[in-house]
Scaffold this motif. Structure first.
Motif, PDB file in Angstrom:
ATOM      1  N   ASP A   1       0.972  -1.000  -0.096  1.00 18.25           N
ATOM      2  CA  ASP A   1       0.039   0.068  -0.082  1.00 18.25           C
ATOM      3  C   ASP A   1       1.045   1.188  -0.011  1.00 18.25           C
ATOM      4  O   ASP A   1       0.439   2.316  -0.179  1.00 18.25           O
ATOM      5  CB  ASP A   1      -0.862  -0.069   1.052  1.00 18.25           C
ATOM      6  N   SER A   2       2.001   1.228   0.091  1.00 15.21           N
ATOM      7  CA  SER A   2       2.964   2.077  -0.056  1.00 15.21           C
ATOM      8  C   SER A   2       4.161   1.977  -1.143  1.00 15.21           C
ATOM      9  O   SER A   2       4.185   0.811  -1.659  1.00 15.21           O
ATOM     10  CB  SER A   2       4.022   1.978   1.445  1.00 15.21           C
ATOM     11  N   LEU A   3       4.440   3.124  -1.803  1.00 16.46           N
ATOM     12  CA  LEU A   3       5.165   2.949  -2.894  1.00 16.46           C
ATOM     13  C   LEU A   3       6.847   2.908  -2.729  1.00 16.46           C
ATOM     14  O   LEU A   3       7.793   2.765  -3.306  1.00 16.46           O
ATOM     15  CB  LEU A   3       5.079   4.283  -3.728  1.00 16.46           C
ATOM     16  N   GLN A   4       7.027   2.851  -1.122  1.00 16.21           N
ATOM     17  CA  GLN A   4       8.449   2.852  -0.878  1.00 16.21           C
ATOM     18  C   GLN A   4       9.438   1.983  -0.930  1.00 16.21           C
ATOM     19  O   GLN A   4      10.408   2.091  -1.624  1.00 16.21           O
ATOM     20  CB  GLN A   4       8.511   3.169   0.933  1.00 16.21           C
ATOM     21  N   ARG A   5       9.010   0.629  -1.192  1.00 15.28           N
ATOM     22  CA  ARG A   5       9.733  -0.513  -1.251  1.00 15.28           C
ATOM     23  C   ARG A   5      10.126  -0.663  -2.568  1.00 15.28           C
ATOM     24  O   ARG A   5      11.194  -1.087  -2.941  1.00 15.28           O
ATOM     25  CB  ARG A   5       9.179  -1.770  -0.651  1.00 15.28           C
ATOM     26  N   THR A   6       9.311  -0.439  -3.429  1.00 15.10           N
ATOM     27  CA  THR A   6       9.347  -1.029  -4.947  1.00 15.10           C
ATOM     28  C   THR A   6       9.503   0.183  -5.787  1.00 15.10           C
ATOM     29  O   THR A   6       9.578  -0.041  -7.213  1.00 15.10           O
ATOM     30  CB  THR A   6       8.376  -1.941  -5.481  1.00 15.10           C
ATOM     31  N   THR A   7       9.809   1.358  -5.530  1.00 13.23           N
ATOM     32  CA  THR A   7      10.102   2.564  -6.431  1.00 13.23           C
ATOM     33  C   THR A   7      10.912   3.453  -5.672  1.00 13.23           C
ATOM     34  O   THR A   7      11.360   3.402  -4.595  1.00 13.23           O
ATOM     35  CB  THR A   7       8.654   3.145  -6.725  1.00 13.23           C
ATOM     36  N   ASN A   8      11.304   4.469  -6.572  1.00 12.80           N
ATOM     37  CA  ASN A   8      12.169   5.502  -6.008  1.00 12.80           C
ATOM     38  C   ASN A   8      11.526   6.779  -5.477  1.00 12.80           C
ATOM     39  O   ASN A   8      11.888   7.784  -5.688  1.00 12.80           O
ATOM     40  CB  ASN A   8      13.184   6.000  -7.103  1.00 12.80           C
TER      41      ASN A   8
END
Length: 289
Positions: free
Chosen positions: A83-90
């Motif tokens: 639900d967060s973009l943090q792990r798999t994007t910049n």
């Protein structure tokens, strides 16, 4: 001559039954062998939930892939697990002041700017988070089938209706495609909603209801898909004794199995499918396609 005619007619009958069955192609690929489903695409070898990942699965020879669907701030359906973009994007670099970087707090255009591949390997730098529309078109192009998970439906009211509308617009709710599509969720309410909106669609619940609860779940789902660690041969056998909403025994796809020994163990339980980041490893372990 008579024997040949009989055999031909029998083969035609079987082919017709497979065509009209909404769950036929979601069954095991071969008698006695579970179907192998590439989890988030071939996600051990390409960044998860990207077009590159399902392209890699196709290149390895796998028909079935799995993905996760969520919704942006402005209503775009995108394919991403967390639900967060943090792990798999910049996202931290592009939007440093917007922690905790939730998918629902970013527009589709903002997410389209992000690199969803560089975290995995420099070779995949510049890979984007696909929209569900883009994803479905690539699945079709690759002649693949899809296990689609509605992720975190509590965060996105109405996502079931929206997902089905998009699938319909892309031609994925006709008879020809229904055998290539399963919609699943960890939310029983979400799975029930999908079934009520499109009864012909094959649906799956992610989890392991108790044996006593199975008849209740069988009203709205065709598969029960638990973590492999929660399974036993006895539980799988119990699931198979209950008929789902289309009058066929419930089936079991186990997740997420990534090594040969576990694949053989879980296959021995009698599961109908194995979801894996390493589909080639599981295929080799089972000697199946």
């Amino acid at each position: 001559m008579h024997a040949r005619v009989v055999a031909t007619l029998a083969a035609l009958a079987l082919a017709t039954a497979a065509l009209v069955s909404p769950t036929s192609d979601a069954r095991a690929g071969e008698v006695g062998k579970p179907r192998v489903i590439a989890h988030r695409g071939a996600s051990a070898y390409a960044p998860e939930n990207t077009l590159a990942s399902i392209d890699k699965a196709a290149k390895l020879g796998f028909t079935w892939v799995e993905n996760d669907v969520q919704r942006t701030k402005d209503g775009e359906l995108v394919v991403i697990h967390d639900d967060s973009l943090q792990r798999t994007t910049n996202v931290e670099d592009v939007f440093p002041g917007r922690a905790p970087w939730k998918v629902k707090d970013f527009t589709g255009a903002e997410i389209a700017r992000l690199d969803a591949g560089g975290w995995f390997s420099p070779a995949y730098a510049g890979t984007r988070v696909p929209t569900l529309k883009e994803y479905m078109r690539r699945v079709e192009h690759n002649h693949e089938s899809l296990l689609l998970e509605i992720k975190n439906p509590q965060l996105y009211p109405g996502i079931e209706q929206q997902t089905l509308k998009l699938l319909g617009n892309e031609g994925w709710l006709d008879r020809r495609h229904l055998g290539r599509l399963v919609v699943q969720s960890f939310s029983a309410d979400s799975v029930r909603t999908v079934h009520e909106l499109k009864p012909a669609l094959t649906t799956a619940f992610l989890g392991a209801p108790s044996e006593a609860q199975l008849p209740q779940y069988a009203r709205f789902c065709d598969l029960v898909n638990p973590s492999y660690g929660s399974l036993s041969a006895g539980y799988v056998a119990a699931v198979h004794t209950v008929d789902g909403p289309h009058g066929r025994p419930l089936r079991v796809f186990a997740w997420t199995v990534n090594d040969a020994a576990t694949a053989r163990k879980v296959a021995g339980y009698g599961v109908d499918g194995i979801i894996t980041n390493k589909p080639d490893v599981v295929r080799a372990a089972l000697g199946s396609g």
